[in-house]
Design a protein around this motif. Structure first.
Motif, PDB file in Angstrom:
ATOM      1  N   LEU A  91      -1.839  -0.669  -8.188  1.00 41.14           N
ATOM      2  CA  LEU A  91      -2.928  -1.625  -8.001  1.00 41.14           C
ATOM      3  C   LEU A  91      -3.689  -1.858  -9.296  1.00 41.14           C
ATOM      4  O   LEU A  91      -3.898  -3.001  -9.722  1.00 41.14           O
ATOM      5  CB  LEU A  91      -3.901  -1.097  -6.935  1.00 41.14           C
ATOM      6  N   ARG A  92      -4.085  -0.776  -9.936  1.00 41.01           N
ATOM      7  CA  ARG A  92      -4.892  -0.885 -11.158  1.00 41.01           C
ATOM      8  C   ARG A  92      -4.086  -1.517 -12.299  1.00 41.01           C
ATOM      9  O   ARG A  92      -4.614  -2.318 -13.071  1.00 41.01           O
ATOM     10  CB  ARG A  92      -5.419   0.494 -11.565  1.00 41.01           C
ATOM     11  N   PRO A 116      10.072  -0.871   0.701  1.00 41.79           N
ATOM     12  CA  PRO A 116       9.471  -2.138   0.263  1.00 41.79           C
ATOM     13  C   PRO A 116       8.178  -2.527   0.971  1.00 41.79           C
ATOM     14  O   PRO A 116       7.323  -3.182   0.379  1.00 41.79           O
ATOM     15  CB  PRO A 116      10.574  -3.165   0.535  1.00 41.79           C
ATOM     16  N   VAL A 117       8.014  -2.152   2.239  1.00 43.74           N
ATOM     17  CA  VAL A 117       6.843  -2.618   2.997  1.00 43.74           C
ATOM     18  C   VAL A 117       5.513  -2.184   2.356  1.00 43.74           C
ATOM     19  O   VAL A 117       4.625  -3.021   2.163  1.00 43.74           O
ATOM     20  CB  VAL A 117       6.909  -2.171   4.471  1.00 43.74           C
ATOM     21  N   PRO A 118       5.318  -0.896   2.005  1.00 46.23           N
ATOM     22  CA  PRO A 118       4.038  -0.522   1.386  1.00 46.23           C
ATOM     23  C   PRO A 118       3.767  -1.246   0.079  1.00 46.23           C
ATOM     24  O   PRO A 118       2.615  -1.550  -0.243  1.00 46.23           O
ATOM     25  CB  PRO A 118       4.197   0.988   1.148  1.00 46.23           C
ATOM     26  N   VAL A 119       4.822  -1.540  -0.690  1.00 50.17           N
ATOM     27  CA  VAL A 119       4.630  -2.271  -1.945  1.00 50.17           C
ATOM     28  C   VAL A 119       4.174  -3.699  -1.649  1.00 50.17           C
ATOM     29  O   VAL A 119       3.260  -4.225  -2.284  1.00 50.17           O
ATOM     30  CB  VAL A 119       5.933  -2.281  -2.772  1.00 50.17           C
ATOM     31  N   ALA A 120       4.802  -4.330  -0.659  1.00 49.16           N
ATOM     32  CA  ALA A 120       4.407  -5.694  -0.272  1.00 49.16           C
ATOM     33  C   ALA A 120       2.966  -5.707   0.228  1.00 49.16           C
ATOM     34  O   ALA A 120       2.203  -6.640  -0.077  1.00 49.16           O
ATOM     35  CB  ALA A 120       5.345  -6.226   0.803  1.00 49.16           C
ATOM     36  N   GLN A 121       2.575  -4.690   0.974  1.00 46.73           N
ATOM     37  CA  GLN A 121       1.207  -4.620   1.489  1.00 46.73           C
ATOM     38  C   GLN A 121       0.192  -4.522   0.350  1.00 46.73           C
ATOM     39  O   GLN A 121      -0.929  -5.018   0.449  1.00 46.73           O
ATOM     40  CB  GLN A 121       1.061  -3.431   2.433  1.00 46.73           C
ATOM     41  N   THR A 122       0.595  -3.885  -0.733  1.00 43.70           N
ATOM     42  CA  THR A 122      -0.278  -3.756  -1.901  1.00 43.70           C
ATOM     43  C   THR A 122      -0.716  -5.120  -2.417  1.00 43.70           C
ATOM     44  O   THR A 122      -1.840  -5.295  -2.898  1.00 43.70           O
ATOM     45  CB  THR A 122       0.451  -2.980  -3.021  1.00 43.70           C
ATOM     46  N   PHE A 123       0.156  -6.114  -2.294  1.00 41.76           N
ATOM     47  CA  PHE A 123      -0.150  -7.453  -2.787  1.00 41.76           C
ATOM     48  C   PHE A 123      -0.720  -8.365  -1.701  1.00 41.76           C
ATOM     49  O   PHE A 123      -1.134  -9.485  -1.980  1.00 41.76           O
ATOM     50  CB  PHE A 123       1.116  -8.108  -3.355  1.00 41.76           C
ATOM     51  N   GLU A 129     -10.202   1.307  -0.560  1.00 45.02           N
ATOM     52  CA  GLU A 129     -10.466   2.538  -1.313  1.00 45.02           C
ATOM     53  C   GLU A 129     -10.593   2.258  -2.812  1.00 45.02           C
ATOM     54  O   GLU A 129     -11.479   2.767  -3.483  1.00 45.02           O
ATOM     55  CB  GLU A 129      -9.334   3.546  -1.063  1.00 45.02           C
ATOM     56  N   GLN A 130      -9.675   1.417  -3.336  1.00 41.38           N
ATOM     57  CA  GLN A 130      -9.707   1.102  -4.763  1.00 41.38           C
ATOM     58  C   GLN A 130     -10.648  -0.060  -5.074  1.00 41.38           C
ATOM     59  O   GLN A 130     -11.023  -0.261  -6.231  1.00 41.38           O
ATOM     60  CB  GLN A 130      -8.289   0.736  -5.234  1.00 41.38           C
TER      61      GLN A 130
END
Length: 411
Positions: A91-92, A116-123, A129-130
């Motif tokens: 994220l950072r 792949p799903v958690p990475v896609a959710q990041t975007f 939290e961050q």
């Protein structure tokens, strides 16, 4: 006026992002290098994620010389996985790169054991939290999964865990290799079937048919030595989180109002097993222990006679079979909540049983040369008989884990 329009367009510009996923050795780095050397002047920032302390993939990319030392940037993210332990770092890092306003594109090579799903959710979602919302700066353009045509069936049928291969993301990573393969295939926009030059046409056609059945939405492209037209994975506009989330073949089958079999080339086919009667746990367990080899993928819900409050989820890929609680049946809810649910989902009322409510067995089976009649008949033998339906179901033998908080693996 033209300058004003240009400024407005620049303000609205969001850096497109492509994520390369795929199991270790599938050829992600080779594909990444090929794209970097054929990108028509795009200024690209590359993030390479590797679990080891020394980021080998990043070293390979630098050696190949695909990046300009002055205009572009290679970011190494080592000793962790961007879908879990390094997610905050991802994220950072993406936010930092986007704010530099120096890049036209961001390419991310995920670790071979990343989902792949958690990475896609990041975007896609704001990270509370961050305190970072990447959607302000970036748009996820394409999720790409690379499949090794030469080793796919070997890895699929190995029965090994990532830890057994010393490839786990952490000491408690008990995922099986086949589950990771299927997760990567079932959530993507483009499937690159790589190393096709190492496989016969017949085997390649069969594998392609299987992949199209497992993931009917994605564009499937055959590649050799990682050579793919960059336009197939850059600036595609293909990514849509909602569509990708329901694109798996089993999900489409399960939610289809009517199952219409497609041409079963190479014997690849599927069907949905639906029965409004509970399974005898002991007989079902014995059936699972003799799982038919023709079934490549199975997914759905089951009704165990001894567990009438909770539906049970079943998920199978190769030798990996996961079985465990999937939440309360609507019929197990208080009447007031049932009424609300039926108002929200009126289709439930169409199949609502006066005694058993929404309890049902509904499982999708995908495989090669499936003997549907035999599989259905053998599963029917595991259902309660007329006599057993009248008995106390709680007295039946139940070999599944007794804790409803646990899921069991049947191998």
């Amino acid at each position: 006026m033209d300058n004003e329009v240009l400024v407005e367009k620049q303000a609205d510009f969001k850096i497109p992002v492509t994520v390369l996923s795929g199991y270790l050795g599938a050829g992600k780095t080779t594909i990444l290098n090929h794209v970097l050397n054929n990108r028509d002047g795009l200024r690209v920032a590359v993030i390479v994620n590797d679990l080891s302390e020394v980021n080998i993939d990043a070293a390979l990319i630098q050696k190949e010389g695909g990046l300009s030392r002055t205009d572009e940037q290679l970011v190494e993210m080592s000793n962790g996985c961007i879908c879990c332990t390094l997610r905050g770092d991802l994220l950072r890092e993406v936010e930092r790169l986007a704010k530099q306003e120096r890049f036209d594109y961001i390419l991310i090579e995920s670790t071979g054991v990343g989902e792949p799903v958690p990475v896609a959710q990041t975007f896609t979602y704001i990270d509370e939290e961050q305190g970072i919302d990447l959607s302000q700066f970036c748009r996820l353009d394409c999720m790409v999964t690379v499949v090794d045509a030469y080793r796919f069936w070997h890895d699929y049928s190995s029965g090994e865990t990532l830890l057994e291969r010393s490839q786990g993301a952490h000491e408690e990573d008990h995922r099986e290799v086949v589950d990771l393969l299927i997760d990567q295939i079932e959530f993507c926009d483009v499937l690159l079937l790589n190393k096709c030059d190492l496989v016969s046409d017949k085997d390649l056609n069969e594998l392609e048919g299987v992949l199209r059945t497992l993931q009917p939405r994605a564009k499937l492209i055959r590649t050799e030595q990682g050579k793919v037209d960059p336009a197939e994975i850059l600036n595609t506009g293909r990514f849509n989180f909602e569509e990708a989330s329901v694109s798996a073949g089993w999900m489409r089958e399960l939610n289809a109002p009517v199952h219409t079999p497609e041409t079963e080339e190479y014997g690849i086919g599927s069907f949905v097993y639906v029965r409004a009667k509970p399974f005898h746990p002991e007989r079902l367990m014995r059936w699972m222990e003799e799982w038919p080899e023709a079934i490549i993928r199975a997914k759905g819900i089951m009704w165990l006679a001894t567990r009438s409050l909770q539906a049970q989820s079943i998920s199978q890929a190769g030798p990996s079979i996961q079985f465990g609680p999937a939440g309360l049946w609507a019929a197990a809810l208080p009447e007031s909540e049932q009424h609300l649910l039926l108002e929200e989902e009126p289709e439930l009322a169409d199949s609502w049983h006066p005694m058993y409510g929404d309890r049902i067995n509904k499982v999708v089976f995908i495989g090669i040369d499936l003997q549907r009649a035999e599989i259905e008949a053998s599963l029917d033998q595991c259902l309660l008989t007329k006599e057993e339906m009248q008995q106390d179901w709680d007295s039946l033998m139940d070999p599944f884990p007794q804790s409803q908080q646990e899921a069991c693996a049947i191998n």
